[in-house]
Design a protein around this motif. Sequence first.
Motif, short mmCIF file in Angstrom:
data_model
loop_
_atom_site.label_atom_id
_atom_site.label_comp_id
_atom_site.label_asym_id
_atom_site.label_seq_id
_atom_site.Cartn_x
_atom_site.Cartn_y
_atom_site.Cartn_z
N THR A 128 0.67 -0.89 -0.09
CA THR A 128 0.05 -0.21 -0.18
C THR A 128 0.76 1.70 0.49
O THR A 128 1.88 1.71 0.77
CB THR A 128 -1.22 0.45 1.69
N HIS A 148 -5.83 -5.70 -8.91
CA HIS A 148 -6.86 -6.62 -8.67
C HIS A 148 -7.16 -7.92 -9.18
O HIS A 148 -7.81 -8.93 -9.01
CB HIS A 148 -8.05 -5.72 -10.52
N PHE A 200 -5.66 -8.53 -5.50
CA PHE A 200 -6.10 -7.93 -4.55
C PHE A 200 -7.93 -8.29 -4.11
O PHE A 200 -8.29 -7.69 -5.79
CB PHE A 200 -5.57 -6.97 -4.46
N THR A 201 -7.81 -7.99 -3.55
CA THR A 201 -9.86 -8.02 -4.41
C THR A 201 -10.27 -6.59 -3.09
O THR A 201 -11.37 -6.32 -4.00
CB THR A 201 -10.77 -9.23 -2.19
N ASP A 202 -9.06 -6.08 -2.38
CA ASP A 202 -9.70 -4.57 -2.95
C ASP A 202 -7.75 -3.84 -2.40
O ASP A 202 -6.94 -4.20 -2.17
CB ASP A 202 -9.75 -4.48 -1.10
N GLY A 252 -11.52 -11.76 2.84
CA GLY A 252 -12.36 -11.37 2.54
C GLY A 252 -10.33 -10.52 1.97
O GLY A 252 -10.00 -9.01 2.15
N CYS A 253 -9.87 -11.32 1.26
CA CYS A 253 -8.32 -11.58 0.39
C CYS A 253 -8.05 -12.13 -0.18
O CYS A 253 -9.02 -13.24 -0.27
CB CYS A 253 -7.11 -11.33 1.69
N ALA A 290 -2.43 -8.00 2.62
CA ALA A 290 -3.33 -7.68 2.52
C ALA A 290 -4.11 -7.48 3.63
O ALA A 290 -4.49 -7.07 4.41
CB ALA A 290 -4.69 -8.35 1.73
#
Length: 304
Positions: free
Chosen positions: A4, A190, A193-195, A278-279, A286
């Motif tokens: 990030t 994308h 990563f899911t986010d 969630g990843c 993540a």
Amino acid sequence: MYGTLGLVLAGAGVGVLMPERLLDAEFARQRWLAGARVRFEQVGDHRWAYLEAGQGPLIVLVHGFTGSKENWLSLMRRLGANHRVIAPDLPGWGESERQAGADYGPSAQAERLADFLSAQGEKPVLLVGHSMGGHIVGLLAARHPELVDRVLLMSAAGVRFQENQFGRDVLAGSNPFEVKTRAELHRYLHIVFTDPPLVPWPVDEAMVRRRLHDVAFEQTVLDSIGRGPEAFSLESELGRIRAPVLLLWCRDDRVIDVSAAEVFHRHLPESRTVLLAGCGHMPMMAQPDHVAEAIDAFLPPGAR
């Protein structure tokens, strides 16, 4: 892959003219937070670059396809409090040496990694491999059991898994990770990563410039690890791995489908599985806290 990028773009003029400096500054910031430093070492016929942080029992982290040592900085920040942590750029990748015509397939890299581990002066309490790095680490654990105590295979390649779009694209001859434009970079983010992290201009431009240098190399490596005779070479050797193995996956991995974890578990003599929600394909970036917790629970008390 990169973490990030919470960049402060105060030097916008420099960023426009030399966006690579902003990317380098972000990596320097992450190294500072992790207490990590870049080192170089000649091992065998290649010059290796690696990150090193912390003190204590040794943990070694091995990146995946299109990855680099910087993928691990968030996790190193957490592990370095109680461990000496090393994250190399595999030969051919990142700042490590690449030689024209050399073999960078999984078997050749497993032998180079064995030499690198032997050169560290101590046996790691944990050897971690992500994606392609998991394939390499698995082969090393099977062929050089004396070099490993415990293994973590994270979103690891080297076995067959439930068909997905990524796998179909690879078998058709393409590189779904190829990055030659900013649009392709964001498409790539994308996928893994899911986010996806926010990567603003001009930092994304700097990342594209670096990836452009690797387009032909990536395709050559993918020919070996994704669709050549070594693509699933680890599957037949899993029964030879005597070290305890932790299998760690994100349920929403769109690259190496989570079904691969069951294939590993079925063939390994001793393993346990941790699935995160969630990843996607990059759990160490993540969800570094959850990954660090899983590692702590997996290590024996004297190695924590």
